[in-house]
Scaffold this active site. Structure first.
Site, short mmCIF file in Angstrom:
data_model
loop_
_atom_site.label_atom_id
_atom_site.label_comp_id
_atom_site.label_asym_id
_atom_site.label_seq_id
_atom_site.Cartn_x
_atom_site.Cartn_y
_atom_site.Cartn_z
CB THR A 1 -0.97 -0.03 1.20
OG1 THR A 1 -1.95 1.01 1.05
CG2 THR A 1 -0.24 0.15 2.52
CG ASN A 2 -0.47 4.71 -1.32
OD1 ASN A 2 -1.19 5.43 -0.63
ND2 ASN A 2 -0.91 4.12 -2.43
CE1 TYR A 3 4.31 5.40 5.49
CE2 TYR A 3 5.48 5.89 3.45
CZ TYR A 3 5.45 5.32 4.70
OH TYR A 3 6.55 4.65 5.18
#
Length: 215
Positions: A25-27
């Site tokens: 995923t990402n932030y």
């Protein structure tokens, strides 16, 4: 000023599973997209919000809220609904790649020599740029190097009306914070540099630009 206008907004990250307990995923927190949805509702729009996993509560007054996990799920949801929209705002941070194979069981730590082969996810924004007819299409670019050049390329390549660009290396900009610092790049070559502001205030600034395209 957006009364009866139909807006499709995407927000948050996507999660690309590796096994039953892990994912890539990402932030992205979803705060920008949710702020846009909230302000658009307040300005009279009929808003469909398609969101990846976040800790946020969907704004009151949405016409439709669609929760998705993966990039493929977001692609399918966007393609199903975009033809009904007058405006599409793609603020979600969709994963560019996902694991080619998803393990059916939890990967054990003893598998320390494992390699993860990735496949490219569908490019939702580019596909919208190809398919749009009368819709106003707005994208986002979160960059760390060659920020302006990368955003300009994305604006042109994906057939956007304008793109909201931010430099993730600037303090007070980017993911998981309540503020942002952006430049707005228009298809006619204009570049607007906005000062640091809360994402809820920036949401109205973005909607103001969209409204000017609707006149």
């Amino acid at each position: 000023d957006f009364k009866d206008k139909k807006l499709l907004i995407t927000a948050g990250p996507t999660r690309e599973p590796l096994d039953p307990v892990r994912f890539i995923t990402n932030y992205s927190s979803g705060k920008m997209g949710y702020a846009l949805a909230e302000k658009a509702v307040q300005r009279g729009a009929k808003v469909t919000l398609i969101s990846g996993p976040t800790n946020l509560t969907p704004p009151l007054g949405l016409s439709k809220y669609i929760a998705v996990d993966t990039a493929q799920e977001m692609f399918q949801a966007v393609m199903e609904h975009f033809t009904y929209a007058d405006v599409i705002i793609k603020s979600a941070a969709v994963a560019d790649f996902s694991p080619k194979d998803i393990e059916q069981n939890k990967i054990k730590k003893q598998d320390f020599n494992m390699r993860i082969e990735l496949k490219k996810n569908p490019d939702i924004l580019q596909e919208l740029g190809k398919r749009k007819t009368k819709q106003i299409l707005v994208g986002f670019a979160a960059e760390t190097t060659e920020v302006l050049e990368n955003a300009q390329n994305k604006l042109k390549r994906k057939n956007l009306d304008f793109i909201v660009m931010n430099n993730l290396t600037e303090e007070g900009a980017g993911f998981a914070v309540d503020s942002n610092i952006v430049k707005i790049l228009h298809k006619d070559g204009r570049i607007e540099e906005l000062s640091k502001m809360l994402k809820k205030d920036l949401a109205n600034e973005i909607l103001d630009r969209i409204y000017s395209y609707m006149l």
